[in-house]
Design an enzyme around this catalytic site. Structure first.
Site, mmCIF file in Angstrom:
data_model
loop_
_atom_site.group_PDB
_atom_site.id
_atom_site.type_symbol
_atom_site.label_atom_id
_atom_site.label_comp_id
_atom_site.label_asym_id
_atom_site.label_seq_id
_atom_site.Cartn_x
_atom_site.Cartn_y
_atom_site.Cartn_z
ATOM 1 N N LYS A 10 0.686 5.787 2.343
ATOM 2 C CA LYS A 10 0.885 4.221 2.720
ATOM 3 C C LYS A 10 -0.344 3.238 2.528
ATOM 4 O O LYS A 10 -1.603 4.123 2.458
ATOM 5 C CB LYS A 10 1.451 4.299 4.256
ATOM 6 C CG LYS A 10 2.764 5.028 4.419
ATOM 7 C CD LYS A 10 3.884 4.312 3.936
ATOM 8 C CE LYS A 10 5.183 5.082 4.066
ATOM 9 N NZ LYS A 10 5.335 6.390 3.129
ATOM 10 N N ASP A 11 -0.340 2.059 2.529
ATOM 11 C CA ASP A 11 -1.417 1.237 2.161
ATOM 12 C C ASP A 11 -2.310 1.461 3.361
ATOM 13 O O ASP A 11 -2.037 1.790 4.599
ATOM 14 C CB ASP A 11 -1.003 -0.202 1.982
ATOM 15 C CG ASP A 11 0.187 -0.632 0.803
ATOM 16 O OD1 ASP A 11 -0.435 -1.132 0.111
ATOM 17 O OD2 ASP A 11 1.254 0.095 1.239
ATOM 18 N N LYS A 12 -3.737 1.147 2.672
ATOM 19 C CA LYS A 12 -4.853 1.448 3.831
ATOM 20 C C LYS A 12 -5.065 -0.129 4.403
ATOM 21 O O LYS A 12 -4.922 0.135 5.849
ATOM 22 C CB LYS A 12 -6.082 1.653 2.874
ATOM 23 C CG LYS A 12 -7.120 1.690 4.033
ATOM 24 C CD LYS A 12 -8.741 1.888 3.252
ATOM 25 C CE LYS A 12 -9.936 1.631 4.197
ATOM 26 N NZ LYS A 12 -11.139 1.533 3.341
#
Length: 734
Positions: free
Chosen positions: A273-275
């Site tokens: 998932k996106d940081k």
């Protein structure tokens, strides 16, 4: 005197134009202070632009674009995983399951007891009951032993279950096996065991035969405070939701693994998932209690876990349907609302081109990952190594001089010694060159994790897909044409995509976790053979298919080039070989002798539907206002910033909510909507422009306020002078 007093107030005026309004606090504003070179360095970095990786077209280029700032704050970007059953995962339960013993009905217990008493005898059960009632005496071993040699495995299991159910941890039980001499007469009476005894070396006397195993169930009292600490949960794998803020998925997993005494590969999840976001996703580990997992998670800031469950199988990359996004785009022009509504409706109806996003190609325009991929596919291992180690302006500060020094003197051992830790693939490659020789590039490359090496040729695949998709849309528009590929059966579409996307999820993970243990995904020959089953299950559309109205543009798939793939039977099919030939390759050459670099091919949807898109406009007053509540904030009833009336609001944001399948990029969704480059450099520049505009507006407001104050002061002073003159005139008249 009055005029001097007025000027003094004007000179000391501290209106809004003198205050810092950048993100609310002056201390947050970047300062130059003689250190401008450090702060300006990021602006000088050469970053990839979308056009450089084939991202050029739109599904509706006529729809109006607009300016919006993406990820101005990480609380503007929320991602919730959609599991394989289609459920959007939300952190909403913080309870921690205790040791759970599966309940057995009373009548079933009675049946077990009656069956076993016939074999063991009622006196044994009485001994066990007496043991349970006895006080703990650490000086002696308190136990009851039951000879269960004649019982089968199912009956022994029933004994253990009964003890668990009846005594709830007050008594424990375990099966003990020991070798015992078996009389010869018994062997003669047990001819069915003859084959099992043959071939074994025996040291027994003639009156004995090889030993058989005697089985005993030992029932005993646990030591004070110990209880039954053996695994007694419903299934082997504990699942839980991880809610993280501004963290890398693989870093969270690695930290959990370290705290739980596991390898990083033993903490599993379905995808990265996106940081720079607030995200919720499912994790799984084997045989670690929920309490221990909770303690491990507490060691990490900005990580919360909950929603524990138990499953028989571990999570694997690709075990999800997609992701649900909630996004805030800031600095939206209020006067553009009507145009924005049109753009949103167009996106909802037409969808967007399923490009691979910029993160697929690395962060350096001078050395994009696909160039390394081409070198590997062409067996030019020297060039591949040099590209990986080549100095670049996008490097972290400490790594740049190490690259430059190696580039000059090619002393790999010295360069590797300057890189601490095992995080960087450069260190692994340099260690390999030092170990195998400065010219053994092939062996050195093998020191990089296999899954990371696969990234490079797959990046080249992605580049070809992007270029083909752009050309297909540009030349033929949004219409079906004979020869377009679709899956043979609709129900195979999801399976095929999931299979291909499992490999993609792996690549995305390795972009952020290059040094982890190998994961449980198909690799090499196994992966190629397994994927090929799906890749051949497509067919070209005919004119009759198109006329029937059965198919839509979102059904069309484009191949990722490979040696075992079906290309479109129309003009698009020839484009693949043309593009491969540009770098001296062909589809046949993608069947590499090194399986790590081989590309069998895959399929990817050309257009992604956005039919579930929802949106709203949100007013706010400061750049620090939280506009979207995260799972954690909802759970803890932490309110977002109150929304002011539109007439009183300083800013307007656009709130978006939509779902995407795995391997689709939210940045490409937003690109279609905004009609602007989504690269980090572009977003940074847009935000700077927005903040500069804000500062100018506030300065203008401050100037107007100052002017109004001056006018008011002058008027007051003139009034005072007039009043004084009138008073003086009246006095003189008297």
């Amino acid at each position: 005197m009055g005029k001097d007093r007025g000027r003094g107030r004007r000179n000391n005026h501290s209106g809004p134009y003198n205050k810092s309004n950048w993100r609310g606090q002056k201390k947050d504003r970047p300062q130059n202070n003689g250190g401008g070179q450090r702060n300006s360095a990021p602006q000088q970095k050469s970053t990839l632009l979308e056009t450089q990786v084939g991202i050029t077209e739109f599904t509706n280029p006529e729809a109006p674009g607009f300016t919006g700032i993406l990820k101005s704050r990480f609380s503007d970007f929320h991602v919730n995983e959609i599991d394989s059953n289609g459920k959007v995962l939300e952190l909403n339960d913080l309870s921690v399951p205790k040791v759970a013993i599966v309940a057995v009905a009373e009548n079933e217990l009675d049946n077990w007891r009656k069956e076993l008493e016939a074999v063991i005898g009622p006196e044994v059960w009485q001994d066990i009951a007496n043991l349970a009632k006895a006080k703990n005496d650490p000086a002696i071993e308190q136990k009851v032993e039951i000879d269960v040699t004649t019982l089968d495995k199912e009956q022994r299991t029933q004994v253990h279950q009964m003890i668990k159910q009846l005594y709830k941890g007050k008594l424990l039980s375990t099966t003990i096996g020991q070798q015992q001499a078996k009389p010869k007469v018994q062997e003669e009476a047990s001819l069915e065991n003859k084959d099992a005894a043959e071939g074994e070396t025996s040291t027994q006397k003639d009156s004995q035969v090889p030993a058989e195993e005697k089985k005993t169930i030992k029932v005993f009292k646990p030591k004070p405070g110990r209880g039954d600490k053996r695994w007694s949960f419903p299934a082997d794998y504990v699942t839980f939701l991880v809610h993280k803020t501004n963290l890398v998925t693989s870093d969270v997993a690695s930290t959990l693994a370290a705290r739980l005494n596991l390898r990083p590969s033993q903490v599993n999840y379905s995808g990265i998932k996106d940081k720079r976001a607030k995200t919720t996703q499912k994790f799984s580990v084997k045989r670690r209690t929920p309490e221990s997992i909770l303690v491990a998670a507490r060691s990490q800031r900005n990580v919360h876990i909950g929603n524990f469950g138990f499953e028989s199988n571990t999570l694997k990359l690709g075990d999800l349907q997609g992701n649900r996004f909630r996004i805030a785009l800031r600095h939206i022009a209020k006067e553009k609302r009507e145009e924005i509504e049109q753009a949103l409706q167009s996106l909802k109806e037409r969808g967007f081109i399923n490009y691979y996003g910029l993160q697929r190609f690395g962060n350096s325009a001078s050395v994009p990952t696909y160039e390394v991929g081409v070198a590997l596919l062409k067996h030019d291992y020297k060039l591949a190594c040099e590209l990986i180690l080549k100095p670049r302006d996008s490097d972290v500060e400490f790594l740049r001089p190490i690259r430059e020094e190696w580039w000059k003197n090619r002393d790999s051992a010295a360069a590797a010694a300057q890189i601490y830790g095992e995080k960087f693939i450069e260190k692994k490659l340099l260690d390999g060159l030092a170990r195998f020789g400065e010219s053994d590039y092939s062996s050195a490359l093998r020191q990089i994790p296999r899954n990371m090496l696969m990234l490079y040729p797959h990046a080249y695949q992605s580049l070809i897909f992007n270029r083909i998709a752009s050309r297909r849309i540009k030349e033929f528009g949004l219409k079906l044409i004979p020869g377009d590929l679709v899956y043979v059966e609709q129900d195979q579409s999801e399976a095929s995509e999931e299979q291909a996307q499992q490999g993609e999820a792996l690549e995305e993970q390795k972009e952020e976790e290059p040094n982890d243990e190998p994961l449980e995904v198909p690799e090499g020959d196994e992966a190629i053979e397994e994927e090929s089953i799906f890749k051949r299950k497509v067919r070209p559309l005919t004119a009759e298919d198109i006329a029937s109205g059965k198919y839509k543009l979102c059904d069309v798939v484009l191949p990722l080039p490979g040696h075992d793939i079906t290309y479109p039977s129309n003009e698009c099919g020839a484009w693949y070989e043309e593009m491969l030939a540009e770098v001296g390759l062909s589809s046949d050459q993608l069947k590499h002798k090194e399986k790590t670099y081989a590309l069998a091919g895959a399929y990817r949807k050309m257009i992604i539907s956005s039919s579930d898109l929802k949106w709203s406009f949100r007013m706010y007053n400061t750049p620090e206002d939280t506009l979207i509540a995260s799972d954690w904030e909802l759970l803890k009833n932490i309110p977002v910033a109150p929304e002011p009336a539109e007439a009183e609001a300083n800013y307007m944001a656009l709130l978006l909510e939509f779902s995407l399948p795995t391997a689709a990029y939210a940045t490409m969704f937003l690109r279609e909507l905004l009609k602007q480059d989504t690269s980090s450099a572009s977003q940074t520049q847009l935000e700077k422009q927005a903040m500069a505009k804000e500062d100018n507006e506030k300065k203008a407001v401050g100037t107007q306020e100052e002017q109004m104050e001056v006018v008011k002061e002058v008027a007051d002073e003139d009034g005072q002078e007039t009043e004084q003159a009138e008073t003086q005139g009246a006095e003189e008249a008297v």
